[in-house]
Every structure is written in structure tokens, then in C-alpha cells.
Scaffold this motif. Structure first.
Motif, mmCIF file in Angstrom:
data_model
loop_
_atom_site.group_PDB
_atom_site.id
_atom_site.type_symbol
_atom_site.label_atom_id
_atom_site.label_comp_id
_atom_site.label_asym_id
_atom_site.label_seq_id
_atom_site.Cartn_x
_atom_site.Cartn_y
_atom_site.Cartn_z
ATOM 1 N N ASP A 1 -84.380 -65.436 -2.951
ATOM 2 C CA ASP A 1 -85.649 -65.752 -2.281
ATOM 3 C C ASP A 1 -86.665 -66.260 -3.282
ATOM 4 N N SER A 2 -87.735 -66.856 -2.773
ATOM 5 C CA SER A 2 -88.771 -67.451 -3.619
ATOM 6 C C SER A 2 -89.970 -66.533 -3.801
ATOM 7 N N GLY A 3 -89.870 -65.286 -3.312
ATOM 8 C CA GLY A 3 -90.977 -64.351 -3.451
ATOM 9 C C GLY A 3 -91.707 -64.119 -2.143
ATOM 10 N N SER A 4 -92.621 -63.165 -2.163
ATOM 11 C CA SER A 4 -93.324 -62.753 -0.929
ATOM 12 C C SER A 4 -94.705 -63.406 -0.845
ATOM 13 N N VAL A 5 -94.720 -64.725 -0.895
ATOM 14 C CA VAL A 5 -95.976 -65.475 -0.992
ATOM 15 C C VAL A 5 -96.347 -66.094 0.356
ATOM 16 N N MET A 6 -97.568 -65.829 0.787
ATOM 17 C CA MET A 6 -98.119 -66.431 1.994
ATOM 18 C C MET A 6 -99.343 -67.271 1.628
ATOM 19 N N GLN A 7 -99.791 -68.091 2.570
ATOM 20 C CA GLN A 7 -100.962 -68.930 2.331
ATOM 21 C C GLN A 7 -101.967 -68.788 3.461
ATOM 22 N N ALA A 8 -103.241 -68.761 3.096
ATOM 23 C CA ALA A 8 -104.320 -68.840 4.083
ATOM 24 C C ALA A 8 -104.925 -70.237 4.032
ATOM 25 N N GLN A 9 -105.287 -70.772 5.176
ATOM 26 C CA GLN A 9 -105.952 -72.065 5.237
ATOM 27 C C GLN A 9 -107.417 -71.882 5.596
ATOM 28 N N ILE A 10 -108.293 -72.575 4.858
ATOM 29 C CA ILE A 10 -109.716 -72.614 5.198
ATOM 30 C C ILE A 10 -110.060 -74.074 5.463
ATOM 31 N N GLN A 11 -110.430 -74.365 6.708
ATOM 32 C CA GLN A 11 -110.738 -75.730 7.134
ATOM 33 C C GLN A 11 -112.219 -75.993 6.894
ATOM 34 N N LEU A 12 -112.523 -77.072 6.166
ATOM 35 C CA LEU A 12 -113.904 -77.425 5.826
ATOM 36 C C LEU A 12 -114.262 -78.761 6.466
ATOM 37 N N LEU A 13 -115.365 -78.755 7.207
ATOM 38 C CA LEU A 13 -115.809 -79.944 7.939
ATOM 39 C C LEU A 13 -117.149 -80.448 7.395
ATOM 40 N N ASP A 14 -117.468 -81.680 7.772
ATOM 41 C CA ASP A 14 -118.767 -82.286 7.481
ATOM 42 C C ASP A 14 -119.039 -82.418 5.985
ATOM 43 N N THR A 15 -118.002 -82.575 5.182
ATOM 44 C CA THR A 15 -118.197 -82.803 3.754
ATOM 45 C C THR A 15 -118.472 -84.286 3.531
ATOM 46 N N THR B 1 -85.492 -50.929 1.187
ATOM 47 C CA THR B 1 -86.696 -50.352 0.573
ATOM 48 C C THR B 1 -87.735 -51.401 0.225
ATOM 49 N N SER B 2 -87.458 -52.669 0.500
ATOM 50 C CA SER B 2 -88.426 -53.728 0.217
ATOM 51 C C SER B 2 -88.355 -54.794 1.292
ATOM 52 N N ALA B 3 -89.459 -55.531 1.446
ATOM 53 C CA ALA B 3 -89.485 -56.620 2.422
ATOM 54 C C ALA B 3 -88.501 -57.716 2.036
ATOM 55 N N SER B 4 -88.322 -57.927 0.738
ATOM 56 C CA SER B 4 -87.363 -58.935 0.278
ATOM 57 C C SER B 4 -85.952 -58.587 0.723
ATOM 58 N N GLU B 5 -85.569 -57.332 0.581
ATOM 59 C CA GLU B 5 -84.229 -56.912 0.979
ATOM 60 C C GLU B 5 -84.042 -57.065 2.482
ATOM 61 N N LEU B 6 -85.059 -56.691 3.248
ATOM 62 C CA LEU B 6 -85.002 -56.848 4.701
ATOM 63 C C LEU B 6 -84.829 -58.315 5.072
#
Length: 424
Positions: A107-121, A343-348
Motif C-alpha cells: 500500500d501507499s500509506g494511510s493518506v487522505m486529502q481535504a479540498q478547499i475551494q477558493l472563489l473570486d480570486t 490490528t491496523s487499518a492497513s492490514e484491514l
């Protein structure tokens, strides 16, 4: 404890005997295995704390997939599904892989991403660079929101910024990269996104709108491979046919949709049994099936190796956790996780992806050998017999007649049942 996932004859046992066998193999107590008894699992009181406006609970059959060896360790895998043949097909495919060491994963690790949408720049390109210049400040601010996650070795680690052309103009979209460790991660990354959004908007010179994780978890990939024995599959012709079927799924989105559905039959059943978010996982997997050219394609691949055996591979995003959500609240999910022995999310996640590959192989083999209906026939006949009202003692007789008559319909089952009862 060490588990042997090979349990010959499990399908011929009663549900009570199967629970006893699973408890014996996995070391579960009577109370832990007892939650799988109808009426002893999720009650209305617990359900009322999980979602809104609760009026009751709905049961889904939970079966045990056997024969799984994943990275050298055996696992019994609980699967929650209403579809016949899924558990049997996964177990049978795992048996064929067992001869060559089972499933091998990474696996590539337990990495997630959050998006923040910016308008009117006013200057999107300039805003992108200003945000990247403030990367260290933003990451540090995000980590202030979850010191426990940081203490466990996780937390925010990076920031990237994309410019997305839309019908309402160019949007600046910041991605906060977070290692969520053994959590699925939605709550952690959403909290961080909410906290840093005002500062991002200030730096960009615009306003923030959406502040939420993306379920396109392409930084949280899990891979599984296995060698399925040629002779156990049915010979060289079956191997060749599966390779041809796989090639069509890779090239044709109409076939790919059904091919990937077969994968998700296994993945969703294992995800649901463990109390994880099936919709998030399904969204991530199907988004990953879109190739760089925008074409929907197969998630798995099957090839023939130099020894003539079938090599199956699968790579998908797998955002599952062991902390938070229903995994800790739902008594059946807690028992399912204990049966798995993880015992870990990776194993699951690695086990779940292995189940997806096994289920996919089972479906492809049925299609390439005798056709899917023959493989479904016996299990479908049992469902029809039950619908017609057959009792446990009548079931086998009715099923045999339906298959022998090659007429698996409720009205025919009712007729057969009447004949059987009339003969008594």
C-alpha cells in the motif's frame, strides 16, 4: 493467535456449527460470537445513537469467506451481502491462490486529502503561488486541530494547489495532504479544512466555499496480486479465456462496469461487515477506474505467466479504518474485526482488496468456463425455494427438483413443494 482459514465442509454445517467453528479458530468468546445470532446484534437502542429518526434495524446475511492467506497469514473474512454465490466464489478463488502462497499486497500509506475551494480570486496564478509560499504555516495550523493524530505519527504533511477551469470561471483548489493513520479520516481532514479555510481565502484574496475531503483517495492505494493455479481453475483453456475476458474489460467500458461490479461484490461485503463506509470506498474505486484519457476501464488485470498459471492484480483506493464510525459502535462490526484478527487499518485494507481480487476471479472463471448462470443456479434455487416457503427439511428436495427441471421460478417451486407435501 495463528488462524487456519482452510475449513473443509463449512458449507455443509449449520449456522450454529459454523459460529462455533469460527469462534474456535479465532479465539472469540461466547458473547463475541453471540452477536451474530439474530436478535443479539445491533438493537434499536444502539441504532438510535448511530443515525437519525431510527425506527428499527435491517439484517443482512453475514458469511465467512475461507481459505484466505494474505502476506503469509491466514484470515477468516466476514462478508455482509445479500447476493448468492459471492462468499462461495471468494472462498473458492482463495483456495486456488493458496497453492501458490495466497495473496501478496502493498500500500501507499494511510493518506487522505481535504479540498478547499477558493472563489473570486482576482489572480488565480498568483494566488496559487502565494498559497504554496505559505505551505509551512498552513500545515502547522492544520496540525494544531488534531494534536493526538500528530502524536500518533500522522497529521498534515503537505499542501498542493490546483487551478480548475469550470463553467463559472477558474477556481483555486487547495489540497491538504493528511496521514490519518488507523482512521478512515473524514472527520480529521474535514476539521482541518474548516480551520484553515479562512486563512487560505485571505492569502488568495477571495472566499472559501467547499471545505471537505475527497473520496478520490489516490494517495491511499492498496495493491493485491495472486497466482491462481491453472489446474484448479480448469486447465489452459480456462486461463486463456479469463485473459481474453480481462482484455475486453480493459478496453470496453460496457464490460468494465460489470467486471468492476464483480470486484465490488467482494470489497463492499467485507467493508460493510467491518463497519466501514461502503459509499466512500465505492466512490474511490470507481473514480480510480477512469484512465488518464477519461475512459472507464477495468480495475483488475489477469495475465498468464510462464508456467501457464493465471496472475491476477488489483490496485484501488481503500479508505477504511479501525477507529471511529460504526467499526467501534456496531457490535457485529466489532466481532467481524476480531474474527479478521487485524490490528491496523492497513492490514484491514489489504485483506479487503484481496477479497475483491478473489471475488473478481471467481466471477471471471464462471463466465470463462461454464457461464455465470450455472454457477449461480444452486444458490439461486435455494433463494427461490425459500421464497416459496420450503422448510429446512424440504429445502434440498425442492432445490434438486428445480435444478433437474431447469425451471428455477417461484411458481414452479410452489408446485414442487405442494407435490412433496402431498406425498407425505
Amino acid at each position: 493467535m495463528t488462524v487456519n482459514s482452510r475449513i473443509p465442509g463449512l458449507k455443509d454445517s449449520t449456522p450454529e456449527q459454523r459460529r462455533a467453528l469460527v469462534a474456535e479458530r479465532t479465539g472469540l468468546s461466547a458473547d463475541e460470537i453471540g452477536v451474530l445470532e439474530p436478535g443479539s446484534g445491533l438493537d434499536v437502542e444502539h441504532a438510535d445513537h448511530m443515525i437519525e429518526n431510527v425506527i428499527g434495524v435491517m439484517g443482512i446475511p453475514v458469511g465467512i469467506a475461507t481459505n484466505f492467506t494474505v502476506d503469509g497469514r491466514d484470515h477468516l473474512v466476514p462478508m455482509a451481502t445479500e447476493e448468492p454465490s459471492v462468499v462461495a466464489a471468494a472462498s473458492n478463488a482463495a483456495r486456488m491462490a493458496r497453492a501458490h502462497g495466497g495473496f501478496f499486497t502493498s500500500d501507499s500509506g494511510s493518506v487522505m486529502q481535504a479540498q478547499i475551494q477558493l472563489l473570486d480570486t482576482p489572480d488565480p496564478e498568483g494566488a496559487r503561488l502565494r498559497l504554496l509560499e505559505a505551505r509551512e504555516e498552513i500545515v502547522a495550523s492544520a496540525n494544531e486541530q488534531d494534536p493526538m493524530l500528530v502524536k500518533l505519527g500522522g497529521g498534515a504533511s503537505d499542501l498542493s494547489v490546483r487551478l480548475v477551469a469550470t463553467r463559472t470561471g477558474t477556481h483555486v483548489v487547495a489540497h491538504l495532504v493528511v496521514d490519518v493513520r488507523d482512521a478512515m479520516g473524514a472527520n480529521a481532514v474535514n476539521t482541518m479544512a474548516e480551520a484553515i479555510a479562512p486563512r487560505l481565502a485571505e492569502i488568495a484574496g477571495g472566499r472559501s466555499l467547499l471545505r471537505i475531503l475527497t473520496n478520490k483517495a489516490d494517495l491511499r492505494l492498496v495493491r493485491a496480486r495472486a497466482i491462481f493455479d491453472r489446474d484448479l481453475l480448469g486447465g489452459d483453456d480456462v486461463v486463456e479465456n479469463i485473459v481474453h475476458a480481462s482484455a475486453l474489460a480493459e478496453s470496453d467500458p460496457y464490460r468494465a462496469a460489470t467486471h468492476n461490479k464483480g470486484i465490488m461484490n467482494g470489497i463492499t461485503a467485507a467493508v460493510l461487515a467491518s463497519g466501514n463506509d461502503t459509499r466512500a470506498v465505492e466512490a474511490g474505486c470507481h473514480s480510480h477506474a477512469v484512465a488518464e484519457d477519461g475512459r472507464y476501464t477495468a480495475l483488475s488485470h489477469f495475465e498468464k505467466n510462464t508456467d501457464g498459471h493465471l496472475v491476477g492484480t488489483l490496485e484501488v483506493p481503500m479508505a477504511v479504518g479501525l477507529v471511529g464510525g460504526a467499526t467501534k459502535v456496531h457490535p457485529v462490526a466489532r466481532t467481524a474485526v476480531k474474527i479478521l484478527g487485524v490490528t491496523s487499518a492497513s492490514e484491514l485494507a489489504r485483506i479487503i482488496v484481496s477479497v475483491g481480487l478473489a471475488q473478481n476471479l471467481g466471477a471471471c472463471r464462471a463466465l470463462a468456463a461454464e457461464g455465470i448462470q450455472r454457477g449461480h443456479m444452486s444458490l439461486h434455487a435455494r433463494t427461490i425455494a425459500a421464497t416459496a416457503g420450503a422448510t429446512t427439511t424440504e429445502m434440498d428436495l425442492v432445490v434438486k427438483r428445480l435444478i433437474d427441471d431447469r425451471t428455477i421460478r417461484v411458481e414452479h417451486a410452489e408446485k414442487v413443494l405442494a407435490e412433496i407435501r402431498g406425498g407425505n
